[in-house]
Design a protein around this motif. Structure first.
Motif, PDB file in Angstrom:
ATOM      1  N   GLU A 132       4.553  -3.779   4.539  1.00  0.00           N
ATOM      2  CA  GLU A 132       3.900  -5.062   4.288  1.00  0.00           C
ATOM      3  C   GLU A 132       3.747  -5.274   2.784  1.00  0.00           C
ATOM      4  O   GLU A 132       3.356  -4.362   2.063  1.00  0.00           O
ATOM      5  CB  GLU A 132       2.514  -5.095   4.943  1.00  0.00           C
ATOM      6  CG  GLU A 132       2.586  -5.247   6.447  1.00  0.00           C
ATOM      7  CD  GLU A 132       1.215  -5.257   7.105  1.00  0.00           C
ATOM      8  OE1 GLU A 132       0.203  -5.067   6.398  1.00  0.00           O
ATOM      9  OE2 GLU A 132       1.162  -5.439   8.322  1.00  0.00           O
TER      10      GLU A 132
ATOM     11  N   THR B 158      -3.046  -1.855   9.168  1.00  0.00           N
ATOM     12  CA  THR B 158      -2.579  -3.240   9.346  1.00  0.00           C
ATOM     13  C   THR B 158      -1.104  -3.300   9.748  1.00  0.00           C
ATOM     14  O   THR B 158      -0.642  -4.328  10.219  1.00  0.00           O
ATOM     15  CB  THR B 158      -2.769  -4.060   8.067  1.00  0.00           C
ATOM     16  OG1 THR B 158      -2.159  -3.361   6.986  1.00  0.00           O
ATOM     17  CG2 THR B 158      -4.237  -4.272   7.771  1.00  0.00           C
ATOM     18  N   GLU B 159      -0.363  -2.210   9.543  1.00  0.00           N
ATOM     19  CA  GLU B 159       1.044  -2.207   9.947  1.00  0.00           C
ATOM     20  C   GLU B 159       1.215  -1.933  11.437  1.00  0.00           C
ATOM     21  O   GLU B 159       2.331  -1.978  11.956  1.00  0.00           O
ATOM     22  CB  GLU B 159       1.811  -1.135   9.157  1.00  0.00           C
ATOM     23  CG  GLU B 159       1.897  -1.419   7.675  1.00  0.00           C
ATOM     24  CD  GLU B 159       2.978  -0.585   6.974  1.00  0.00           C
ATOM     25  OE1 GLU B 159       3.724   0.146   7.648  1.00  0.00           O
ATOM     26  OE2 GLU B 159       3.045  -0.658   5.739  1.00  0.00           O
TER      27      GLU B 159
ATOM     28  N   ARG C 127       0.682   5.294   7.080  1.00  0.00           N
ATOM     29  CA  ARG C 127       0.729   3.872   6.718  1.00  0.00           C
ATOM     30  C   ARG C 127      -0.621   3.247   7.057  1.00  0.00           C
ATOM     31  O   ARG C 127      -1.342   3.725   7.913  1.00  0.00           O
ATOM     32  CB  ARG C 127       1.818   3.133   7.502  1.00  0.00           C
ATOM     33  CG  ARG C 127       3.237   3.615   7.245  1.00  0.00           C
ATOM     34  CD  ARG C 127       3.740   3.206   5.883  1.00  0.00           C
ATOM     35  NE  ARG C 127       5.110   3.643   5.677  1.00  0.00           N
ATOM     36  CZ  ARG C 127       6.173   2.872   5.900  1.00  0.00           C
ATOM     37  NH1 ARG C 127       6.018   1.641   6.330  1.00  0.00           N
ATOM     38  NH2 ARG C 127       7.386   3.322   5.680  1.00  0.00           N
ATOM     39  N   ASP C 128      -0.890   2.110   6.400  1.00  0.00           N
ATOM     40  CA  ASP C 128      -2.123   1.375   6.662  1.00  0.00           C
ATOM     41  C   ASP C 128      -2.187   0.902   8.112  1.00  0.00           C
ATOM     42  O   ASP C 128      -1.174   0.514   8.698  1.00  0.00           O
ATOM     43  CB  ASP C 128      -2.203   0.150   5.742  1.00  0.00           C
ATOM     44  CG  ASP C 128      -2.756   0.491   4.376  1.00  0.00           C
ATOM     45  OD1 ASP C 128      -3.036   1.688   4.135  1.00  0.00           O
ATOM     46  OD2 ASP C 128      -2.912  -0.430   3.561  1.00  0.00           O
TER      47      ASP C 128
ATOM     48  N   SER D 273       0.804  -1.218   0.000  1.00  0.00           N
ATOM     49  CA  SER D 273       0.000   0.000   0.000  1.00  0.00           C
ATOM     50  C   SER D 273       0.844   1.278   0.000  1.00  0.00           C
ATOM     51  O   SER D 273       0.302   2.372  -0.003  1.00  0.00           O
ATOM     52  CB  SER D 273      -0.946   0.008   1.204  1.00  0.00           C
ATOM     53  OG  SER D 273      -0.194   0.077   2.385  1.00  0.00           O
TER      54      SER D 273
END
Ligand SMILES: [Zn+2]
Lengths: 216, 134
Positions: free
Chosen positions: A171, B15-16, B12-13, A154
């Motif tokens: 990620e 999920t991080e 950042r997302d 992302s």
């Protein structure tokens, strides 16, 4: 890895034998990587056994100065990569760095990088840890490499934001990995060893569509 | 998916990151003097406000650093990001006054009982049970 050598000569022989017997985390994918690579479009390969060293040191400290002297600098902030010659230092956190060097830099092959870093840290607060077996390295190259990564990362990978010579811990395909843009169309990806097969297969799958002619 | 602005790495997302629960919950000064009830309140009782909440987050797959966040639990708006160990800003996200006695108390829009956390005197009266200094 512990060896009980009877004599120095047999120790050397054993070490050589051990190195020859090493299996990299994505060795089982080597043939599939070759078959799935599309010359001139997107190619993938494993670069096994790079020397990696985890550094922990407080920026600005005397120890950090000495470590920077060994590596050729420490990166200053998120994304930055420092180093000189074939030694690179990736920024992982405000006081955490990853040194990446060629295979031959490893102690087991006679390299002096890790002992030099250990000496530079001395007894000061911080860490110099051999992490060479922690991660493996994938090299993803070609004009479609960015499109492949964009399916599972992302970060903004557009070249106006993500410049060659920067690296981020992030990620990819929902697993933690370090992504290092080494050139305009080339990336190094560092997954932990246990994620190597998963990420390797994920990347192969993401590359597959580019084997077919583009649908207008 | 929240887009969380890590103070070290930028946006950042979600999920991080990993969530660390309510911020500004100090360890009791004299834990051995607490009653079981007081100890359980320290261990398990947390605010659950409808509105602005001060909470801890760690950027686990990035820089691995902890930070505090003021987040609106209704709108999910992130109002402020501030370092661990610093006082809670007011709910508009403006930084808290560095010192002073009454300047932090005007935090009237939150339902939480977080007392201002002054560096160096990290026990807040709202979350440390009365018996802590008995
Ligand atoms: Zn971060």
């Amino acid at each position: 890895m512990a060896e009980t050598a009877a004599s120095p000569t047999s120790a050397k022989t054993n070490a050589e034998k051990n190195l020859a017997a090493r299996v990299s985390p994505a060795r089982q994918l080597a043939e599939e990587f070759a078959a799935g690579s599309l010359a001139g479009t997107v190619e993938i390969s494993e670069v096994p056994f790079l020397t990696m060293v985890g550094l922990r040191t407080l920026a600005g400290s005397a120890a950090a100065e000495r470590l920077a002297g060994v590596t050729g600098g420490l990166p200053a902030g998120s994304g930055a990569v420092a180093g000189s010659g074939d030694v690179s230092v990736l920024w992982l956190g405000p006081a955490e760095f990853l040194v990446v060097a060629p295979t031959e830099a490893h102690e087991s092959l006679g390299g002096d990088l890790i002992p030099a870093l250990r000496d530079a840290l001395g007894s000061d607060a911080g860490q110099v840890v051999d992490l060479s077996a922690n991660r493996t390295t994938f090299e993803l190259t070609g004009p479609r490499a960015r499109a492949v990564l964009e399916k599972g990362c992302s970060l903004d990978l557009h070249p106006r934001v993500f410049k060659a010579g920067t690296a981020f811990s992030t990620e990819i395909a929902n697993i933690p990995a370090i992504l290092w843009k080494t050139g305009d169309e080339s990336f190094r990806i560092f997954p932990r060893a246990s994620f190597a097969e998963f990420l390797g297969r994920w990347l192969l799958d993401a590359m597959r569509e580019y084997a077919s002619p583009e649908v207008p | 998916m929240l887009l969380i602005p890590c103070p070290n790495c930028g946006p950042r997302d979600e999920t991080e990151f990993h969530y660390g629960g309510q911020a500004h919950v100090p360890y009791p000064e004299n834990p051995s003097e607490l009653t079981d009830t007081e100890w359980s309140r320290y261990l398990f009782y947390r605010e659950n406000p409808k509105g602005i909440f001060a909470e801890r987050w760690v950027h686990s797959t990035g820089c691995r650093q902890w930070f505090n966040m003021l987040r609106d639990t209704v709108s999910y708006d992130i109002k402020a990001i501030y370092p661990m160990g610093t006082p809670r800003p007011d709910s508009a996200g403006a930084p808290a006054a560095e010192s002073g006695t009454a300047s932090l108390a005007a935090d009237s829009t939150t339902t939480g009982t977080d007392a201002p956390n002054i560096p160096g005197t990290s026990i807040s009266h709202a979350t440390a049970p009365e018996g802590a200094t008995k």
